[in-house]
Design an enzyme around this catalytic site. Structure first.
Site, PDB file in Angstrom:
ATOM      1  N   LYS A 286      -2.507  18.151 -52.506  1.00 41.49           N
ATOM      2  CA  LYS A 286      -2.375  19.285 -51.625  1.00 41.49           C
ATOM      3  C   LYS A 286      -3.565  20.216 -51.782  1.00 41.49           C
ATOM      4  O   LYS A 286      -3.843  21.038 -50.927  1.00 41.49           O
ATOM      5  CB  LYS A 286      -1.107  20.067 -51.954  1.00 41.49           C
TER       6      LYS A 286
ATOM      7  N   ASP B 211     -10.891  19.287 -53.691  1.00 42.98           N
ATOM      8  CA  ASP B 211     -10.993  20.680 -54.124  1.00 42.98           C
ATOM      9  C   ASP B 211     -11.904  20.825 -55.335  1.00 42.98           C
ATOM     10  O   ASP B 211     -12.712  21.733 -55.406  1.00 42.98           O
ATOM     11  CB  ASP B 211      -9.613  21.289 -54.399  1.00 42.98           C
TER      12      ASP B 211
ATOM     13  N   ASP C   1     -13.448  17.022 -61.463  1.00 43.08           N
ATOM     14  CA  ASP C   1     -13.215  17.380 -62.855  1.00 43.08           C
ATOM     15  C   ASP C   1     -13.602  16.180 -63.723  1.00 43.08           C
ATOM     16  O   ASP C   1     -14.783  15.885 -63.854  1.00 43.08           O
ATOM     17  CB  ASP C   1     -11.741  17.781 -62.996  1.00 43.08           C
TER      18      ASP C   1
ATOM     19  N   LYS D  27     -16.880  20.669 -62.019  1.00 40.11           N
ATOM     20  CA  LYS D  27     -16.897  21.002 -63.448  1.00 40.11           C
ATOM     21  C   LYS D  27     -17.621  19.874 -64.169  1.00 40.11           C
ATOM     22  O   LYS D  27     -17.010  18.962 -64.703  1.00 40.11           O
ATOM     23  CB  LYS D  27     -15.480  21.116 -64.006  1.00 40.11           C
TER      24      LYS D  27
ATOM     25  N   ASP E  53      -3.859  24.736 -57.998  1.00 35.23           N
ATOM     26  CA  ASP E  53      -2.582  25.256 -58.463  1.00 35.23           C
ATOM     27  C   ASP E  53      -2.368  25.056 -59.959  1.00 35.23           C
ATOM     28  O   ASP E  53      -3.099  24.322 -60.624  1.00 35.23           O
ATOM     29  CB  ASP E  53      -1.438  24.559 -57.731  1.00 35.23           C
TER      30      ASP E  53
END
Length: 178
Positions: free
Chosen positions: A42, A99, A102, A130, A158
């Site tokens: 999401k 989004d 990582d 990151k 989130d």
């Protein structure tokens, strides 16, 4: 600022401006390719929604994948596909919207799945990166912002399904997730 954030690292204005810049690059690179833009659910939805406002391509299609690889604040390194693509991407140029890059494990698996569906090409556009957390060799083709190794939420990101709705990105206070 939300009471659970220790600081704001990206304002909504900064995010929108970066989406305008990325949209121009993507428009130029994909203007004759009729791409399928695939958002990972999401977290990437707010980014995709803002980004596509700034992509000027007539023949553009959207699709979604729902994959899971996180438990709390950590990657499990096991990617589960909860919802696959609903359209064929065979012979199509796919732009995967994420989004945050990582550890990279999720994106490696998703790209492998899309390539198995015989996509012509697969590129990544990510709002955040990151680099310090990377465990596999993968990089976004289009990148918004490099951020430090802090636990960030907001604008789709989130913690236990909370904070996605904020229009900016902040660092979550440690006492919230420890």
């Amino acid at each position: 600022m939300h009471k659970d954030f220790s600081k704001i690292i990206l304002t909504n204005e900064q995010i929108v401006q970066k989406c305008k810049e990325l949209g121009k690059l993507i428009t130029n690179d994909y203007k004759d390719k009729s791409p399928v833009i695939v958002s990972l659910l999401k977290g990437a939805v707010p980014f995709m929604a803002e980004l596509i406002k700034h992509i000027d391509i007539d023949d553009l299609e959207l699709d979604f994948m729902d994959v899971s690889s996180y438990s709390g604040t950590s990657s499990t390194r096991e990617v589960k596909v909860l919802q696959d693509l609903r359209r064929s991407v065979e012979g199509r140029h796919v732009l995967l919207v994420e989004d945050i890059v990582d550890t990279g494990h999720t994106l490696v698996k998703v790209i492998e799945l899309i390539k198995d569906k015989k996509a012509e090409s697969v590129k990544i556009v990510s709002l955040l990166n990151k680099e310090d957390r990377r465990e596999v060799d993968i990089h976004a083709d289009y990148l918004g912002f490099e951020i430090p190794n802090e636990f960030v939420v907001g604008f789709g990101l989130d913690y236990n399904e909370k904070y996605r709705h904020t229009s900016y990105i902040g660092v979550l206070k440690e006492e919230i997730y420890k």
